[in-house]
Design a protein around this motif. Structure first.
Motif, PDB file in Angstrom:
ATOM      1  N   VAL A  15       0.846  -1.193   0.000  1.00 54.71           N
ATOM      2  CA  VAL A  15       0.000   0.000   0.000  1.00 54.71           C
ATOM      3  C   VAL A  15       0.886   1.250   0.000  1.00 54.71           C
ATOM      4  O   VAL A  15       1.987   1.243   0.562  1.00 54.71           O
ATOM      5  N   ARG A  16       0.410   2.316  -0.636  1.00 54.22           N
ATOM      6  CA  ARG A  16       1.179   3.557  -0.740  1.00 54.22           C
ATOM      7  C   ARG A  16       1.361   4.202   0.630  1.00 54.22           C
ATOM      8  O   ARG A  16       0.436   4.237   1.439  1.00 54.22           O
ATOM      9  N   THR A  17       2.549   4.717   0.866  1.00 56.28           N
ATOM     10  CA  THR A  17       2.811   5.476   2.094  1.00 56.28           C
ATOM     11  C   THR A  17       3.527   6.773   1.729  1.00 56.28           C
ATOM     12  O   THR A  17       4.146   6.870   0.670  1.00 56.28           O
ATOM     13  N   ASP A  18       3.448   7.746   2.601  1.00 54.22           N
ATOM     14  CA  ASP A  18       4.162   9.013   2.433  1.00 54.22           C
ATOM     15  C   ASP A  18       5.278   9.076   3.467  1.00 54.22           C
ATOM     16  O   ASP A  18       5.135   8.556   4.575  1.00 54.22           O
ATOM     17  N   TRP A  19       6.372   9.758   3.113  1.00 54.14           N
ATOM     18  CA  TRP A  19       7.492   9.879   4.042  1.00 54.14           C
ATOM     19  C   TRP A  19       7.105  10.679   5.284  1.00 54.14           C
ATOM     20  O   TRP A  19       7.528  10.374   6.380  1.00 54.14           O
ATOM     21  N   GLN A  20       6.359  11.735   5.107  1.00 56.16           N
ATOM     22  CA  GLN A  20       5.892  12.535   6.232  1.00 56.16           C
ATOM     23  C   GLN A  20       4.364  12.630   6.158  1.00 56.16           C
ATOM     24  O   GLN A  20       3.834  13.576   5.596  1.00 56.16           O
ATOM     25  N   PRO A  21       3.678  11.671   6.757  1.00 54.46           N
ATOM     26  CA  PRO A  21       2.208  11.687   6.697  1.00 54.46           C
ATOM     27  C   PRO A  21       1.626  12.670   7.710  1.00 54.46           C
ATOM     28  O   PRO A  21       1.008  12.299   8.706  1.00 54.46           O
ATOM     29  N   THR A  22       1.830  13.963   7.432  1.00 51.89           N
ATOM     30  CA  THR A  22       1.454  14.971   8.422  1.00 51.89           C
ATOM     31  C   THR A  22      -0.045  14.960   8.734  1.00 51.89           C
ATOM     32  O   THR A  22      -0.420  15.141   9.891  1.00 51.89           O
ATOM     33  N   ASN A  23      -0.893  14.748   7.731  1.00 47.42           N
ATOM     34  CA  ASN A  23      -2.323  14.724   8.041  1.00 47.42           C
ATOM     35  C   ASN A  23      -2.684  13.532   8.919  1.00 47.42           C
ATOM     36  O   ASN A  23      -3.541  13.646   9.801  1.00 47.42           O
ATOM     37  N   SER A  24      -2.050  12.408   8.710  1.00 47.85           N
ATOM     38  CA  SER A  24      -2.292  11.249   9.584  1.00 47.85           C
ATOM     39  C   SER A  24      -1.899  11.572  11.015  1.00 47.85           C
ATOM     40  O   SER A  24      -2.624  11.252  11.961  1.00 47.85           O
ATOM     41  N   GLN A  25      -0.749  12.209  11.175  1.00 44.89           N
ATOM     42  CA  GLN A  25      -0.279  12.568  12.504  1.00 44.89           C
ATOM     43  C   GLN A  25      -1.176  13.628  13.139  1.00 44.89           C
ATOM     44  O   GLN A  25      -1.485  13.562  14.330  1.00 44.89           O
ATOM     45  N   ARG A  26      -1.597  14.589  12.352  1.00 44.47           N
ATOM     46  CA  ARG A  26      -2.495  15.628  12.864  1.00 44.47           C
ATOM     47  C   ARG A  26      -3.809  15.016  13.336  1.00 44.47           C
ATOM     48  O   ARG A  26      -4.330  15.365  14.399  1.00 44.47           O
ATOM     49  N   MET A  27      -4.356  14.101  12.535  1.00 45.08           N
ATOM     50  CA  MET A  27      -5.622  13.457  12.918  1.00 45.08           C
ATOM     51  C   MET A  27      -5.465  12.623  14.183  1.00 45.08           C
ATOM     52  O   MET A  27      -6.377  12.556  15.003  1.00 45.08           O
ATOM     53  N   LEU A  28      -4.309  11.993  14.345  1.00 45.79           N
ATOM     54  CA  LEU A  28      -4.047  11.224  15.558  1.00 45.79           C
ATOM     55  C   LEU A  28      -4.097  12.141  16.782  1.00 45.79           C
ATOM     56  O   LEU A  28      -4.731  11.810  17.794  1.00 45.79           O
ATOM     57  N   LEU A  29      -3.467  13.295  16.673  1.00 44.02           N
ATOM     58  CA  LEU A  29      -3.500  14.261  17.783  1.00 44.02           C
ATOM     59  C   LEU A  29      -4.913  14.801  18.001  1.00 44.02           C
ATOM     60  O   LEU A  29      -5.359  14.957  19.137  1.00 44.02           O
ATOM     61  N   TRP A  30      -5.607  15.080  16.918  1.00 45.25           N
ATOM     62  CA  TRP A  30      -6.978  15.586  17.010  1.00 45.25           C
ATOM     63  C   TRP A  30      -7.881  14.557  17.687  1.00 45.25           C
ATOM     64  O   TRP A  30      -8.670  14.896  18.573  1.00 45.25           O
ATOM     65  N   ALA A  31      -7.759  13.292  17.313  1.00 44.10           N
ATOM     66  CA  ALA A  31      -8.563  12.231  17.933  1.00 44.10           C
ATOM     67  C   ALA A  31      -8.270  12.134  19.431  1.00 44.10           C
ATOM     68  O   ALA A  31      -9.161  11.834  20.229  1.00 44.10           O
ATOM     69  N   GLY A  32      -7.036  12.422  19.812  1.00 45.05           N
ATOM     70  CA  GLY A  32      -6.672  12.399  21.220  1.00 45.05           C
ATOM     71  C   GLY A  32      -7.426  13.413  22.054  1.00 45.05           C
ATOM     72  O   GLY A  32      -7.660  13.208  23.246  1.00 45.05           O
ATOM     73  N   ARG A  33      -7.845  14.495  21.450  1.00 50.90           N
ATOM     74  CA  ARG A  33      -8.641  15.500  22.163  1.00 50.90           C
ATOM     75  C   ARG A  33      -9.967  14.925  22.664  1.00 50.90           C
ATOM     76  O   ARG A  33     -10.564  15.452  23.588  1.00 50.90           O
ATOM     77  N   PHE A  34     -10.413  13.867  22.019  1.00 52.03           N
ATOM     78  CA  PHE A  34     -11.694  13.262  22.356  1.00 52.03           C
ATOM     79  C   PHE A  34     -11.525  11.895  23.019  1.00 52.03           C
ATOM     80  O   PHE A  34     -12.478  11.127  23.127  1.00 52.03           O
ATOM     81  N   GLY A  35     -10.277  11.611  23.439  1.00 49.86           N
ATOM     82  CA  GLY A  35     -10.009  10.328  24.084  1.00 49.86           C
ATOM     83  C   GLY A  35     -10.075   9.144  23.130  1.00 49.86           C
ATOM     84  O   GLY A  35     -10.276   8.013  23.558  1.00 49.86           O
ATOM     85  N   LYS A  36      -9.873   9.383  21.849  1.00 52.13           N
ATOM     86  CA  LYS A  36     -10.012   8.330  20.837  1.00 52.13           C
ATOM     87  C   LYS A  36      -8.707   8.052  20.090  1.00 52.13           C
ATOM     88  O   LYS A  36      -8.714   7.427  19.037  1.00 52.13           O
ATOM     89  N   GLN A  37      -7.591   8.493  20.626  1.00 53.50           N
ATOM     90  CA  GLN A  37      -6.318   8.365  19.923  1.00 53.50           C
ATOM     91  C   GLN A  37      -5.951   6.902  19.650  1.00 53.50           C
ATOM     92  O   GLN A  37      -5.615   6.550  18.522  1.00 53.50           O
TER      93      GLN A  37
END
Length: 173
Positions: A15-37
């Motif tokens: 599967v395709r990957t990006d070297w710096q998946p910034t949106n994936s990382q941002r969403m991970l942090l965002w999900a953490g705001r709701f206790g869903k990380q």
């Protein structure tokens, strides 16, 4: 892949990957705001490694968010901003200071075995298995076998509980 399959995991690395998946990382942090990380990351990993949909695609991120009960409209709006982008880029630099020298950096936590920790978590009873950088399949096989073998040492939760001891003296009735 065979040992992972025994554990109920169907890896697919094509599967395709990006070297710096910034949106994936941002969403991970965002999900953490709701206790869903953790839930979000598990859903995203399953989509990426088992269902062969890239964790770098916004549609995949939104699907994982929906799967764990996050508001997809709010997630979509978040992805349209630059919020947390600077935090993600700063974290890429800080990972080097924490011992991460290559990607992927994989930490195999197994809480039921007391194996918890890594550079970003408090350590549990036992140090988790880590892989720093790309490795060949035999390395992963060894990790999965180690975790599987350790789990086989645990009391099996599927065994029926022992019958309660018979009351001493007298009869019921």
């Amino acid at each position: 892949q065979h040992v992972a399959k025994e554990a109920g995991i169907r890896f697919d690395f094509g599967v395709r990957t990006d070297w710096q998946p910034t949106n994936s990382q941002r969403m991970l942090l965002w999900a953490g705001r709701f206790g869903k990380q953790e839930e979000f990351m598990s859903a995203l990993n399953k989509k990426h490694f088992e269902q062969r949909v890239s964790a770098s695609d916004d549609d995949t991120l939104l699907s994982a968010a929906e799967e764990v009960g996050l508001d997809t409209g709010a997630a979509r709006e978040f992805l349209r901003t630059d919020e947390l982008r600077d935090v993600v880029w700063d974290s890429y630099g800080s990972t080097i200071r924490k011992g991460v020298r290559a990607i992927p950096y994989l930490v195999f936590n197994a809480p039921s075995l007391g194996m918890v920790g890594g550079p970003f978590r408090p350590r549990g009873e036992r140090e988790p298995v880590t892989i720093n950088g790309s490795m060949n399949p035999l390395v992963f096989l060894g990790v999965f076998e180690r975790i599987r073998d350790a789990s086989l040492q645990l009391p099996d939760a599927r065994d029926p509980p022992a019958a309660p001891a018979a009351p001493q003296g007298g009869t019921c009735g």
